[in-house]
Design a protein around this motif. Structure first.
Motif, PDB file in Angstrom:
ATOM      1  N   VAL A   2       0.941  -1.105   0.030  1.00 10.03           N
ATOM      2  CA  VAL A   2       0.015  -0.068  -0.023  1.00 10.03           C
ATOM      3  C   VAL A   2       0.973   1.128  -0.069  1.00 10.03           C
ATOM      4  N   GLN A   3       0.607   2.007  -0.908  1.00 13.35           N
ATOM      5  CA  GLN A   3       1.267   3.525  -1.044  1.00 13.35           C
ATOM      6  C   GLN A   3       0.461   4.588  -0.964  1.00 13.35           C
ATOM      7  N   LEU A   4       0.374   5.661  -0.443  1.00 17.15           N
ATOM      8  CA  LEU A   4      -0.398   6.658  -0.224  1.00 17.15           C
ATOM      9  C   LEU A   4       0.517   8.018  -0.560  1.00 17.15           C
ATOM     10  N   GLU A   5       0.296   8.770  -1.534  1.00  9.26           N
ATOM     11  CA  GLU A   5       1.211   9.657  -2.093  1.00  9.26           C
ATOM     12  C   GLU A   5       0.115  11.079  -2.040  1.00  9.26           C
ATOM     13  N   GLU A   6       0.456  12.162  -1.248  1.00 13.69           N
ATOM     14  CA  GLU A   6       0.023  13.211  -0.961  1.00 13.69           C
ATOM     15  C   GLU A   6       0.765  14.379  -1.881  1.00 13.69           C
ATOM     16  N   SER A   7      -0.279  15.286  -2.441  1.00 14.86           N
ATOM     17  CA  SER A   7       0.136  16.427  -3.345  1.00 14.86           C
ATOM     18  C   SER A   7      -0.627  17.563  -3.096  1.00 14.86           C
ATOM     19  N   GLY A   8      -0.218  18.738  -3.615  1.00 17.80           N
ATOM     20  CA  GLY A   8      -1.168  19.925  -3.702  1.00 17.80           C
ATOM     21  C   GLY A   8      -0.703  20.943  -2.519  1.00 17.80           C
ATOM     22  N   GLY A  10       1.689  23.870  -0.578  1.00 19.46           N
ATOM     23  CA  GLY A  10       2.405  25.044  -0.928  1.00 19.46           C
ATOM     24  C   GLY A  10       2.180  26.169   0.020  1.00 19.46           C
ATOM     25  N   LEU A  11       2.609  27.086  -0.492  1.00 20.85           N
ATOM     26  CA  LEU A  11       2.508  28.474   0.218  1.00 20.85           C
ATOM     27  C   LEU A  11       1.276  29.179  -0.500  1.00 20.85           C
ATOM     28  N   VAL A  12       0.583  29.763   0.629  1.00 12.39           N
ATOM     29  CA  VAL A  12      -0.625  30.546   0.415  1.00 12.39           C
ATOM     30  C   VAL A  12      -1.170  31.629   1.172  1.00 12.39           C
ATOM     31  N   GLN A  13      -1.447  32.545   0.877  1.00 14.13           N
ATOM     32  CA  GLN A  13      -1.963  33.758   1.849  1.00 14.13           C
ATOM     33  C   GLN A  13      -3.020  33.526   2.491  1.00 14.13           C
ATOM     34  N   VAL A  14      -3.274  34.122   3.740  1.00 11.86           N
ATOM     35  CA  VAL A  14      -4.331  34.094   4.508  1.00 11.86           C
ATOM     36  C   VAL A  14      -5.722  34.241   3.752  1.00 11.86           C
ATOM     37  N   GLY A  15      -6.762  33.429   3.914  1.00 14.59           N
ATOM     38  CA  GLY A  15      -7.923  33.486   3.342  1.00 14.59           C
ATOM     39  C   GLY A  15      -7.825  32.610   1.891  1.00 14.59           C
ATOM     40  N   GLY A  16      -6.583  32.240   1.851  1.00  9.90           N
ATOM     41  CA  GLY A  16      -7.013  31.513   0.281  1.00  9.90           C
ATOM     42  C   GLY A  16      -7.139  29.966   0.244  1.00  9.90           C
ATOM     43  N   SER A  17      -7.043  29.372  -0.521  1.00  7.84           N
ATOM     44  CA  SER A  17      -7.609  28.112  -0.541  1.00  7.84           C
ATOM     45  C   SER A  17      -6.381  26.886  -1.296  1.00  7.84           C
ATOM     46  N   LEU A  18      -6.432  25.949  -0.925  1.00  7.86           N
ATOM     47  CA  LEU A  18      -5.748  24.730  -1.382  1.00  7.86           C
ATOM     48  C   LEU A  18      -6.418  23.524  -1.621  1.00  7.86           C
ATOM     49  N   ARG A  19      -6.177  22.570  -2.616  1.00  5.52           N
ATOM     50  CA  ARG A  19      -6.807  21.298  -2.604  1.00  5.52           C
ATOM     51  C   ARG A  19      -5.549  20.103  -2.373  1.00  5.52           C
ATOM     52  N   LEU A  20      -5.742  19.435  -1.433  1.00  8.55           N
ATOM     53  CA  LEU A  20      -4.588  18.399  -1.182  1.00  8.55           C
ATOM     54  C   LEU A  20      -5.235  17.147  -1.941  1.00  8.55           C
ATOM     55  N   SER A  21      -4.285  16.403  -2.445  1.00  5.96           N
ATOM     56  CA  SER A  21      -4.954  15.017  -2.934  1.00  5.96           C
ATOM     57  C   SER A  21      -4.021  13.874  -2.348  1.00  5.96           C
ATOM     58  N   CYS A  22      -4.635  12.935  -2.504  1.00  2.00           N
ATOM     59  CA  CYS A  22      -3.894  11.618  -1.896  1.00  2.00           C
ATOM     60  C   CYS A  22      -4.348  10.233  -3.024  1.00  2.00           C
ATOM     61  N   ALA A  23      -3.200  10.009  -3.676  1.00  2.00           N
ATOM     62  CA  ALA A  23      -3.462   8.887  -4.489  1.00  2.00           C
ATOM     63  C   ALA A  23      -3.108   7.850  -3.811  1.00  2.00           C
ATOM     64  N   ALA A  24      -3.900   6.644  -3.795  1.00  2.00           N
ATOM     65  CA  ALA A  24      -3.662   5.494  -3.313  1.00  2.00           C
ATOM     66  C   ALA A  24      -3.322   4.332  -4.212  1.00  2.00           C
ATOM     67  N   SER A  25      -2.409   3.583  -3.919  1.00  2.00           N
ATOM     68  CA  SER A  25      -2.174   2.437  -4.684  1.00  2.00           C
ATOM     69  C   SER A  25      -2.201   1.244  -3.757  1.00  2.00           C
ATOM     70  N   GLY A  26      -2.334   0.069  -4.234  1.00  2.00           N
ATOM     71  CA  GLY A  26      -2.387  -1.239  -3.425  1.00  2.00           C
ATOM     72  C   GLY A  26      -3.705  -1.045  -2.447  1.00  2.00           C
ATOM     73  N   ARG A  27      -4.418  -0.431  -2.456  1.00  2.00           N
ATOM     74  CA  ARG A  27      -5.554  -0.405  -1.573  1.00  2.00           C
ATOM     75  C   ARG A  27      -6.618   0.643  -2.255  1.00  2.00           C
ATOM     76  N   THR A  28      -8.008   0.032  -2.250  1.00  2.00           N
ATOM     77  CA  THR A  28      -8.957   0.673  -2.744  1.00  2.00           C
ATOM     78  C   THR A  28      -9.554   1.732  -1.735  1.00  2.00           C
ATOM     79  N   VAL A  29      -9.700   3.090  -2.156  1.00  2.00           N
ATOM     80  CA  VAL A  29     -10.049   4.093  -1.035  1.00  2.00           C
ATOM     81  C   VAL A  29     -11.881   3.546  -0.685  1.00  2.00           C
ATOM     82  N   SER A  30     -12.294   2.942  -1.435  1.00  2.00           N
ATOM     83  CA  SER A  30     -13.932   2.580  -1.335  1.00  2.00           C
ATOM     84  C   SER A  30     -13.868   1.486  -0.379  1.00  2.00           C
TER      85      SER A  30
END
Length: 127
Positions: A2-8, A10-30
């Motif tokens: 099983v591997q989990l790889e996060e991405s997304g 970074g540096l953002v200003q107050v009030g800003g937004s980010l979307r993090l992703s976690c791609a899974a392999s070797g296991r189904t997230v469902s």
């Protein structure tokens, strides 16, 4: 393996937004509850959000309720964390994790209930 790889992160200003992703392999997230945790420098790792294997139920830390949203895409086998209205106190390294138990009822909110972890992605919110 099983591997989990996060991405997304970074540096953002107050009030800003980010979307993090976690791609899974070797296991189904469902099939497993998935969670996001974060660890600020010099502090313990804290629960942020979790989603059940069904994708129906979610849990959030009080500090992020109304600002963060956890979701998943079964087709992409990926879990997301949408973070809005970011604050300096959200600065931390964010980790994705997969539950120990398949089809657990309820979303696990403590780290000991998670078996697999990613390497994390850094989020820095500047004021």
């Amino acid at each position: 393996q099983v591997q989990l790889e996060e991405s997304g992160g970074g540096l953002v200003q107050v009030g800003g937004s980010l979307r993090l992703s976690c791609a899974a392999s070797g296991r189904t997230v469902s099939s497993y509850a998935m969670g996001w945790f974060r660890q600020a420098a010099g502090k313990e790792r804290d629960f942020v959000a979790a989603i059940t294997s069904t994708g129906i139920n979610t849990q959030y830390a009080d500090s992020v309720k109304g600002r963060f949203t956890i979701s998943r895409d079964s087709a992409r086998n990926t879990v997301y964390l949408q973070m809005n209205s970011l604050k300096p106190e959200d600065t931390a390294r964010y980790y994705c994790a997969s539950d120990r138990i398949k089809y657990r009822t309820g979303a696990a909110t403590t780290s000991d209930r998670y078996e697999h972890w990613g390497q994390g992605t850094q989020v820095t919110v500047s004021s």
